[in-house]
Design a protein around this motif. Structure first.
Motif, PDB file in Angstrom:
ATOM      1  N   ILE A  75      -3.539  -9.819 -11.256  1.00  0.00           N
ATOM      2  CA  ILE A  75      -4.514 -10.366 -10.312  1.00  0.00           C
ATOM      3  C   ILE A  75      -4.471  -9.510  -9.051  1.00  0.00           C
ATOM      4  O   ILE A  75      -3.423  -9.403  -8.399  1.00  0.00           O
ATOM      5  N   ASN A  76      -5.596  -8.870  -8.760  1.00  0.00           N
ATOM      6  CA  ASN A  76      -5.679  -7.970  -7.601  1.00  0.00           C
ATOM      7  C   ASN A  76      -4.574  -6.914  -7.640  1.00  0.00           C
ATOM      8  O   ASN A  76      -3.954  -6.595  -6.625  1.00  0.00           O
ATOM      9  N   GLY A  77      -4.315  -6.421  -8.859  1.00  0.00           N
ATOM     10  CA  GLY A  77      -3.341  -5.349  -9.022  1.00  0.00           C
ATOM     11  C   GLY A  77      -1.900  -5.778  -9.100  1.00  0.00           C
ATOM     12  O   GLY A  77      -1.008  -4.948  -9.286  1.00  0.00           O
ATOM     13  N   THR A  78      -1.639  -7.075  -8.964  1.00  0.00           N
ATOM     14  CA  THR A  78      -0.266  -7.579  -9.005  1.00  0.00           C
ATOM     15  C   THR A  78       0.030  -8.184 -10.363  1.00  0.00           C
ATOM     16  O   THR A  78      -0.717  -9.046 -10.846  1.00  0.00           O
TER      17      THR A  78
END
Length: 330
Positions: A75-78
């Motif tokens: 999610i959002n790169g995490t």
């Protein structure tokens, strides 16, 4: 995207999610739809209980089984960990395929009621919510409540009715595999608590399924009581205990076990196969959510030194469950 689940959303740090696309979207070969669920499986230290139960449902030829695949979520790169993306339970051509004028309800708990759900309480004080019609009118609610109350009155005074009348009320062809999936896994939710789905059209018998939500099954529990592989669970609760006062139900349940019991023996090998396939993803998930040795959260009464140990424990439970049930019918 929004949160989903009850205790899993309120208590667990690794969250499950509900996805809704603007248009129907095909996910990993599954039929296109707007609605999907991302299940965290945080309470399940094997990660596999929901998935293998869906396999069992397909093997037993339930009329509909939600399709699912494993994914690793960002999610959002995490990195968020290993998830199971699955079809949600809804009326659709490729999901719960019923006529537009059919009734589809869920036996659930009052605390699980969503803000937009229309619900009612039956004569025996069981709580049901509508899946279809979604925005049920007072007249539709009353009609369905009457149908449910008439069934409960029948069950409570069963000696006054014939077995033929039971067949007019309950579709035993869908109830029988549905029951065995719940009973074999000793699913606490499935013991007439919640995530129990029933549908019917007109005056047709009530059809059971799909099966859903098995994170507190196969020995996992929400309290300090250990759920061992022995003894009955499902047949001693809710409507089910009344069903089992009927000799026709008892015979059909017994005959079905004898005819299909070999299918249940396929579970351990299937679990081991997917455990090996998912091993790298599980290691990555455990680096973020180290649950195996934890007993800090609800459900977490069991601790393991490795994922392999958790899988071995589940397979041992399943084999003992099979043996215990089979002994009851000898």
């Amino acid at each position: 995207i929004r949160g989903r689940g009850n205790s899993s959303w309120d208590v667990m740090p690794k969250k499950s999610y509900r996805l809704e696309f603007a248009e129907k979207y095909e996910v990993l070969g599954m039929h296109a739809n707007k609605d999907w669920a991302l299940i965290a499986n945080f309470a399940d230290k094997t990660y596999l209980k929901n998935f293998i139960t869906q396999k069992l449902s397909k093997w037993l030829k339930m009329y509909y089984t939600p399709a699912a695949e494993f994914v690793e979520l960002y999610i959002n790169g995490t990195y968020q960990g290993l998830y199971q993306i699955t079809e949600t339970v809804k009326v659709d051509k490729y999901r719960v395929n019923i006529p537009s004028d059919a009734n589809f309800i869920e036996k659930t708990s009052a605390e699980s009621q969503k803000d937009d759900q229309v619900c009612f309480t039956s004569t025996l004080k069981f709580f049901f919510c509508f899946k279809q019609p979604k925005n049920a009118t007072d007249e539709q609610v009353q009609k369905v409540r009457t149908r449910i109350n008439n069934l409960e009155n029948y069950l409570y005074r069963q000696e006054n009715f014939s077995e033929e009348e039971l067949l007019c009320r309950v579709d035993l062809n869908t109830f029988t595999p549905y029951y065995w999936i719940q009973e074999f896994s000793k699913n606490q939710d499935g013991a007439f608590w919640r995530s129990i789905y029933i549908s019917w059209s007109g005056n047709q018998p009530m059809r059971w399924g799909p099966v859903w939500d098995f994170d507190i099954a196969y020995g996992t529990t929400t309290d300090t009581t250990e759920i061992g592989p022995q003894d009955w669970l499902t047949r001693e609760n809710g409507w089910f205990k009344y069903f089992f006062e009927n000799s026709l139900v008892q015979k059909q349940i017994k005959d079905y076990w004898q005819e299909n019991k070999s299918i249940f023996t396929m579970l351990p090998d299937t679990i081991s196969h997917y455990a090996k396939m998912l091993a790298p993803a599980i290691r990555r998930d455990q680096s973020v959510w180290p649950t195996l040795k934890s007993s800090a959260y609800i459900f977490f009464k069991d601790t393991y030194n490795s994922h392999e140990e958790a899988v071995d424990s589940l397979n041992s439970w399943i084999r003992e469950r099979y043996q215990w049930i089979d002994e009851q019918y000898k």
